[in-house]
Design a protein around this motif. Structure first.
Motif, short mmCIF file in Angstrom:
data_model
loop_
_atom_site.label_atom_id
_atom_site.label_comp_id
_atom_site.label_asym_id
_atom_site.label_seq_id
_atom_site.Cartn_x
_atom_site.Cartn_y
_atom_site.Cartn_z
N GLY A 73 -26.14 77.53 14.39
CA GLY A 73 -25.51 76.88 15.62
C GLY A 73 -25.74 77.75 16.71
O GLY A 73 -25.80 77.67 17.86
N GLY A 78 -26.02 72.74 13.66
CA GLY A 78 -24.70 72.94 12.43
C GLY A 78 -24.91 71.76 11.58
O GLY A 78 -24.97 72.21 10.39
N LEU A 95 -20.35 72.93 17.70
CA LEU A 95 -20.15 72.93 16.46
C LEU A 95 -18.80 72.44 16.09
O LEU A 95 -18.64 71.63 15.04
#
Lengths: 358, 309
Positions: free
Chosen positions: B72, B55, B216
């Motif tokens: 991600g 991410g 994330l």
């Protein structure tokens, strides 16, 4: 040739897994390094090119051997206790405390300190062991949590009661010199701890393959129900396997302190417990194979450090190789189709009558 | 204890619990769904690390948060797939391959971090985008409750909504029914024509998806950078929390909330000169105790069940 492959299938399988790991590392180095030739040399040849590095290799292997066999005993009983890290840590804490406050002749002090460390480690094996045997509590989760408990409890004891205030860093007081493990004669880096580690590995080999207890541990792992019907006290075995494992990990942690640091200086958990899981997998839970797996891991580490120091390739390259190797080795069905093809071929060959019997 | 009580009774404490709970709740849902199908995913630690790292890197290079989110999630689901492939196809023990995947993720992310940012600790030099904070209309006007519930990161609300999603998935869909069937009795499921391996694989992919969201959130919400081993055991806590909650939606939510609470307390205890090592112990010891009670209850249930037959 085919017969050879069938007989040594596992060895070949592991060799191929290692080769793939090495191939990936060569590939990565070729991509990222400005001077790949030199980098490859640093990683794979440098451990053999200096006596100091070769001696370091052996001393790096010692705690890994301890943790490998510590993990292998419960693993042989199909108990996924991954608490060697915590047992090692708390064992070292207990041993350090004992070796700071007592003073005796070395011949008594050294074994006694190791015993204290082992007992503390054993308690760390007892708790998940008892919970597993009694209520089938997941030993995996409990031993994981016990690792954290050991870490924070250990730091609390060391930092609040045995801290060396004169030292600049967060370290404990020095342990009494009577509890130091010295280097081997004719060596500058390698200490007696490797000898102790090898002794333990041999003892565990004997325990697992030549005693009733070892047979019961392996049978429990092979088939729990079969073990129960065969009259094995599975309750006892599940607990005992983890206590012995914890004991050995505790001893391993303390030898590392007594041979190298001589005071407690782990503010971060050293990670030998996870190395132990790794070598137990590579060595298929066999103590003798674990010795070689640990030496191999130490070899990669020493090479990796040299690589990190001398070139533009980071040390963590080694972790990537290790995990790829482990992943392939745990894959039971990896290459099995190949084996089956050979088995069929071999069987067909035998079926054809030849006139003369060989 | 006066100052402690004051700070614990403040709305900020309630806010902190939800904030701290988020990166535990996501992987806990993931572990729970995989456990329901009988294939426990303990590679959450690695899954979260890989997604957290991906991410940050994607958001730094593309400056596009949707792409970062997508990448991600893709990486997280891939981790679930790799675990499933090794376990189901190559017959590897799921615990051992998960341990290997965790090691891989830890080493690989540091390795790549060094190559990209020339730093082995954190990615502070690479500015990452973060998911926005959401101020709930109406609710934010309510005193105390508004302060606790409003103003969280988008993903915190997604996490709470995921519980509802999990409820529907498990109880209201064909896939959910099959997941439970496979977990309870794979042979029986097989005999009525369910493809057991396929269902287990799906459960691992879903668990990878939730692990990805947890990762994330850590690097693009909780903070705005990636740090080495920044999951700090949350993937393993998730295993404990899922067990504690019986792998069921409401239980999972309550146990994650409980871990959020315990962690928040240990943070609030820190300035009170209580040894921080000691307060850090609380969540781990509680997990062991709670897990023990849970397994005692299960053992009794089993015995009672056997008695009926």
């Amino acid at each position: 040739m085919d017969k050879f492959i069938l007989n040594y299938f596992n060895t070949i399988r592991i060799s191929i897994a290692i080769s793939i790991g090495v191939a990936i590392s060569l590939f990565l180095i070729l991509i990222i390094s400005k001077d790949p030739g030199a980098s490859i040399g640093y990683l794979f040849l440098s451990p053999f090119l200096s006596r100091i590095r070769l001696e370091s290799l052996i001393s790096v292997a010692a705690p890994i051997i301890f943790c490998g066999i510590a993990i292998a005993i419960p693993f042989q009983a199909k108990i996924f206790n991954v608490g060697a890290e915590g047992a090692l840590f708390i064992g070292a804490v207990a041993g350090v405390v004992f070796a700071i406050v007592t003073k005796m002749p070395p011949l008594i002090h050294i074994p006694l300190t190791l015993l204290v460390a082992g007992l503390a480690g054993g308690i760390w094996g007892l708790i998940p062991g008892f919970l597993k045997a009694k209520w089938n509590t997941s030993e995996l989760v409990v031993s994981l949590m016990m690792n954290y408990v050991a870490y924070f409890l250990g730091l609390y004891i060391i930092n609040y009661y045995f801290r060396d205030k004169a030292a600049g860093a967060l370290v404990s007081l020095r342990i009494s010199s009577s509890a130091w493990i010295s280097t081997l004669p004719f060596f500058s880096r390698t200490s007696w701890s490797i000898v102790i580690a090898l002794t333990f590995a041999l003892l565990v080999y004997f325990l697992l393959y030549h005693t009733t207890l070892g047979y019961e541990i392996r049978t429990t792992g092979f088939n729990l129900h079969f073990a129960k019907f065969g009259g094995i006290n599975v309750f006892k075995i599940i607990i005992l396997a983890q206590i012995i494992g914890g004991f050995i990990a505790g001893v391993g942690g303390m030898t590392e302190i007594m041979a190298i640091h001589r005071r407690f200086n782990w503010q971060v958990s050293p990670g030998f417990g996870w190395d132990g899981v790794m070598v137990a997998i590579i060595g298929r839970n066999h103590p003798i194979l674990i010795i070689f797996a640990s030496l191999f891991l130490a070899y990669l580490r020493i090479g990796g450090h040299h690589l990190n120091l001398m070139s533009d390739v980071p040390y963590e390259m080694v972790s990537v190789i290790q995990s790829v190797i482990i992943l392939l080795i745990t894959a039971e069905a990896f290459l099995v189709q190949w084996k089956e093809r050979i088995t069929v071929k071999e069987a067909e060959r035998k079926e054809i009558p030849h006139g003369t019997t060989s | 204890m006066g100052p402690l009580l004051d700070s614990i009774l403040s709305p900020a404490f309630g806010f902190a619990i939800l904030r701290i709970m988020t990166p535990i709740l996501f992987p806990t849902i993931g572990v729970a769904i995989s456990s329901l199908a009988g294939s426990i995913n303990i590679a959450m630690e690695g899954t979260m690390l890989m997604s957290a790292f991906t991410g940050v890197i994607v958001s730094y290079f593309t400056k596009n948060i949707y792409l970062a989110l997508l990448a991600g999630i893709l990486v997280g689901v891939t981790m679930g797939f790799v675990l499933g492939y090794f376990h189901l196809k190559l017959k590897a023990d799921i615990i051992l391959s998960a341990i290997a995947l965790n090691m891989f993720a830890s080493g690989f992310t540091i390795f790549m971090l060094f190559l990209i940012a020339k730093d082995k600790g954190t990615s502070i030099s690479l500015r990452s985008l973060v998911f926005p904070d959401i101020h709930l209309p109406l609710i934010k006007e309510i005193p105390i409750i508004g302060e606790i519930l409003s103003g969280h990161n988008l993903l915190t609300y997604v996490a709470i909504l995921s519980i509802i999603f999990m409820y529907f998935l498990i109880y209201k869909t064909r896939l959910g029914l099959r997941i439970r069937a496979v977990g309870q009795n794979p042979d029986a499921a097989e005999s009525v024509g369910i493809d057991v391996k396929r269902i287990k694989l799906y459960s691992l992919l879903i668990s990878g998806f939730f692990g990805a969201l947890g990762g994330l959130y850590l690097s693009m919400g909780y903070v705005s950078w990636f740090g080495r081993d920044m999951t700090a055991g949350r993937g393993f806590i998730a295993v404990a929390a899922s067990n504690l909650g019986g792998h069921l939606p409401l239980g999972v939510f309550i146990s994650s909330l409980f871990f959020g609470l315990i962690n928040a307390i240990s943070i609030y205890l820190a300035p009170l000169r209580l040894p921080s090592e000691f307060t850090h112990l609380i969540p781990y010891v509680t997990t062991i105790i709670a897990l023990t009670f849970y397994s005692i209850r299960m053992t009794r249930k089993k015995k009672a069940y056997k008695g009926k037959i």
